[in-house]
Design a protein around this motif. Structure first.
Motif, PDB file in Angstrom:
ATOM      1  N   ARG A 104       0.811  -1.216   0.000  1.00  0.00           N
ATOM      2  CA  ARG A 104       0.000   0.000   0.000  1.00  0.00           C
ATOM      3  C   ARG A 104       0.847   1.271   0.000  1.00  0.00           C
ATOM      4  NH1 ARG A 104      -3.631   1.057   5.239  1.00  0.00           N
ATOM      5  NH2 ARG A 104      -1.501   1.155   6.075  1.00  0.00           N
ATOM      6  N   ASN A 105       1.824   1.351   0.890  1.00  0.00           N
ATOM      7  CA  ASN A 105       2.609   2.584   0.977  1.00  0.00           C
ATOM      8  C   ASN A 105       3.440   2.817  -0.272  1.00  0.00           C
ATOM      9  OD1 ASN A 105       1.627   3.344   3.453  1.00  0.00           O
ATOM     10  ND2 ASN A 105       3.314   2.491   4.633  1.00  0.00           N
ATOM     11  N   GLY A 106       3.889   1.745  -0.908  1.00  0.00           N
ATOM     12  CA  GLY A 106       4.627   1.892  -2.164  1.00  0.00           C
ATOM     13  C   GLY A 106       3.765   2.521  -3.244  1.00  0.00           C
ATOM     14  N   ILE A 107       2.520   2.068  -3.324  1.00  0.00           N
ATOM     15  CA  ILE A 107       1.592   2.611  -4.309  1.00  0.00           C
ATOM     16  C   ILE A 107       1.235   4.057  -3.964  1.00  0.00           C
ATOM     17  CG2 ILE A 107      -0.760   2.367  -5.219  1.00  0.00           C
ATOM     18  CD1 ILE A 107      -0.312  -0.721  -4.793  1.00  0.00           C
ATOM     19  N   PHE A 108       0.983   4.317  -2.675  1.00  0.00           N
ATOM     20  CA  PHE A 108       0.669   5.687  -2.243  1.00  0.00           C
ATOM     21  C   PHE A 108       1.814   6.644  -2.536  1.00  0.00           C
ATOM     22  CE2 PHE A 108      -2.555   4.532   1.354  1.00  0.00           C
ATOM     23  CZ  PHE A 108      -3.424   4.029   0.407  1.00  0.00           C
ATOM     24  N   LEU A 109       3.034   6.210  -2.242  1.00  0.00           N
ATOM     25  CA  LEU A 109       4.193   7.077  -2.457  1.00  0.00           C
ATOM     26  C   LEU A 109       4.427   7.352  -3.940  1.00  0.00           C
ATOM     27  CD1 LEU A 109       6.667   5.721   0.233  1.00  0.00           C
ATOM     28  CD2 LEU A 109       5.674   8.014   0.159  1.00  0.00           C
ATOM     29  N   SER A 110       4.172   6.361  -4.776  1.00  0.00           N
ATOM     30  CA  SER A 110       4.324   6.559  -6.221  1.00  0.00           C
ATOM     31  C   SER A 110       3.367   7.636  -6.721  1.00  0.00           C
ATOM     32  CB  SER A 110       4.062   5.243  -6.965  1.00  0.00           C
ATOM     33  OG  SER A 110       5.040   4.280  -6.643  1.00  0.00           O
ATOM     34  N   MET A 111       2.128   7.575  -6.238  1.00  0.00           N
ATOM     35  CA  MET A 111       1.135   8.568  -6.656  1.00  0.00           C
ATOM     36  C   MET A 111       1.460   9.936  -6.060  1.00  0.00           C
ATOM     37  SD  MET A 111      -2.288   6.192  -6.522  1.00  0.00           S
ATOM     38  CE  MET A 111      -3.248   7.189  -7.655  1.00  0.00           C
ATOM     39  N   ALA A 112       1.927   9.943  -4.822  1.00  0.00           N
ATOM     40  CA  ALA A 112       2.329  11.205  -4.192  1.00  0.00           C
ATOM     41  C   ALA A 112       3.503  11.834  -4.940  1.00  0.00           C
ATOM     42  CB  ALA A 112       2.690  10.973  -2.733  1.00  0.00           C
ATOM     43  N   ALA A 113       4.389  10.993  -5.466  1.00  0.00           N
ATOM     44  CA  ALA A 113       5.538  11.503  -6.215  1.00  0.00           C
ATOM     45  C   ALA A 113       5.096  12.200  -7.501  1.00  0.00           C
ATOM     46  CB  ALA A 113       6.492  10.352  -6.545  1.00  0.00           C
ATOM     47  N   ALA A 114       4.091  11.638  -8.166  1.00  0.00           N
ATOM     48  CA  ALA A 114       3.568  12.273  -9.376  1.00  0.00           C
ATOM     49  C   ALA A 114       2.982  13.644  -9.047  1.00  0.00           C
ATOM     50  CB  ALA A 114       2.511  11.376 -10.015  1.00  0.00           C
ATOM     51  N   ILE A 115       2.275  13.722  -7.930  1.00  0.00           N
ATOM     52  CA  ILE A 115       1.703  15.000  -7.501  1.00  0.00           C
ATOM     53  C   ILE A 115       2.814  15.981  -7.139  1.00  0.00           C
ATOM     54  CG2 ILE A 115       0.335  16.122  -5.689  1.00  0.00           C
ATOM     55  CD1 ILE A 115      -1.347  13.501  -5.628  1.00  0.00           C
ATOM     56  N   ALA A 116       3.825  15.491  -6.411  1.00  0.00           N
ATOM     57  CA  ALA A 116       4.936  16.356  -6.000  1.00  0.00           C
ATOM     58  C   ALA A 116       5.662  16.929  -7.208  1.00  0.00           C
ATOM     59  CB  ALA A 116       5.911  15.577  -5.112  1.00  0.00           C
ATOM     60  N   GLU A 117       5.870  16.107  -8.220  1.00  0.00           N
ATOM     61  CA  GLU A 117       6.559  16.594  -9.414  1.00  0.00           C
ATOM     62  C   GLU A 117       5.710  17.642 -10.128  1.00  0.00           C
ATOM     63  OE1 GLU A 117       9.562  14.885 -12.680  1.00  0.00           O
ATOM     64  OE2 GLU A 117       7.752  13.678 -12.445  1.00  0.00           O
ATOM     65  N   LYS A 118       4.427  17.365 -10.244  1.00  0.00           N
ATOM     66  CA  LYS A 118       3.521  18.309 -10.905  1.00  0.00           C
ATOM     67  C   LYS A 118       3.437  19.629 -10.152  1.00  0.00           C
ATOM     68  CE  LYS A 118      -1.026  19.876 -11.331  1.00  0.00           C
ATOM     69  NZ  LYS A 118      -2.086  20.294 -10.382  1.00  0.00           N
ATOM     70  N   GLU A 119       3.392  19.575  -8.813  1.00  0.00           N
ATOM     71  CA  GLU A 119       3.207  20.757  -7.983  1.00  0.00           C
ATOM     72  C   GLU A 119       4.519  21.481  -7.669  1.00  0.00           C
ATOM     73  OE1 GLU A 119       0.476  22.136  -7.030  1.00  0.00           O
ATOM     74  OE2 GLU A 119      -1.059  20.607  -7.392  1.00  0.00           O
TER      75      GLU A 119
END
Length: 225
Positions: A104-119
């Motif tokens: 779960r945390n691996g998947i969450f962090l991957s999605m958070a990384a996409a948001i972090a890069e965009k933002e």
């Protein structure tokens, strides 16, 4: 052009005590908070989402992402997402518990990384706790650090994201003490794996939380059965 030097932090926020404290710590460090919450058909999804919105309001979060994932329900394999698997309440489970949601945390962090890069955020905050947690393999310090390295290898060269886990070496009682010190609204948080109205008090998460408050010499402000 995106400015990665802005002090923005993408905070993975479940509505629980640990991730909430982590977000307040980033706020106190001068970061603009971007809140990220995941609905993954967990048993207490409605309550956790309600807590997330209330906490974001208290934190004055202007940018929020609520992401709906049906993957985990389809996957099953966890008492949190498969209601045919009972949430353990006897407190004697050994090894990786049935409440562990695979990666779960691996998947969450991957999605958070996409948001972090965009933002243009320079940090991702996650409230993992290694020492005093329930034995989840995706809460380990070494795993999170390796994920940080992979995220930076898999994003643009100018992207440089740190994954901050300020609670990873703390005990639950220390988390309670730090939250009280920072005036974190613990009454807005939720930890129970089973219930949404009154916490059960007997699942692993409730036991850890209640024990932390007891050792810290404080009263838990949320209702229990």
């Amino acid at each position: 052009m995106r400015n990665v030097n802005n002090k923005k932090a993408v905070c993975v926020m479940s509505g629980g005590m640990d991730s909430t404290l982590s977000a307040y710590m980033k706020k106190n460090d001068g970061y603009e908070i971007i809140g990220v919450h995941f609905n993954y058909d967990q048993r207490t999804q409605k309550k956790e989402l309600e807590c997330f919105h209330k906490i974001c309001k208290d934190l004055d979060v202007s940018q929020k992402y609520v992401l709906d994932l049906d993957f985990f329900k389809l996957l099953g394999a966890s008492a949190l997402t498969d209601k045919s698997i009972e949430v353990p309440t006897n407190g004697v489970e050994e090894g990786v518990p049935v409440t562990y949601v695979p990666f779960r945390n691996g998947i969450f962090l991957s999605m958070a990384a996409a948001i972090a890069e965009k933002e243009g955020a320079s940090a991702i905050s996650i409230g993992v706790v290694e020492e005093d947690s329930s034995g989840y393999p995706d809460c380990r310090f070494n795993y999170i650090k390796s994920m940080e390295q992979s995220i930076n290898l898999g994003t643009k060269d100018e992207t440089n994201i740190s994954i901050d886990m300020p609670l990873v070496k703390l005990k639950k009682s220390q988390i309670v003490e730090e939250a009280i010190k920072l005036n974190v609204p613990l009454e807005l948080t939720w930890s129970c794996y089973k219930n949404e109205e009154k916490a059960c008090g007997v699942c692993d998460s409730c036991r850890l939380r209640l024990n932390g408050f007891e050792i810290a010499g404080a009263s838990d402000p949320i209702p229990y059965e």
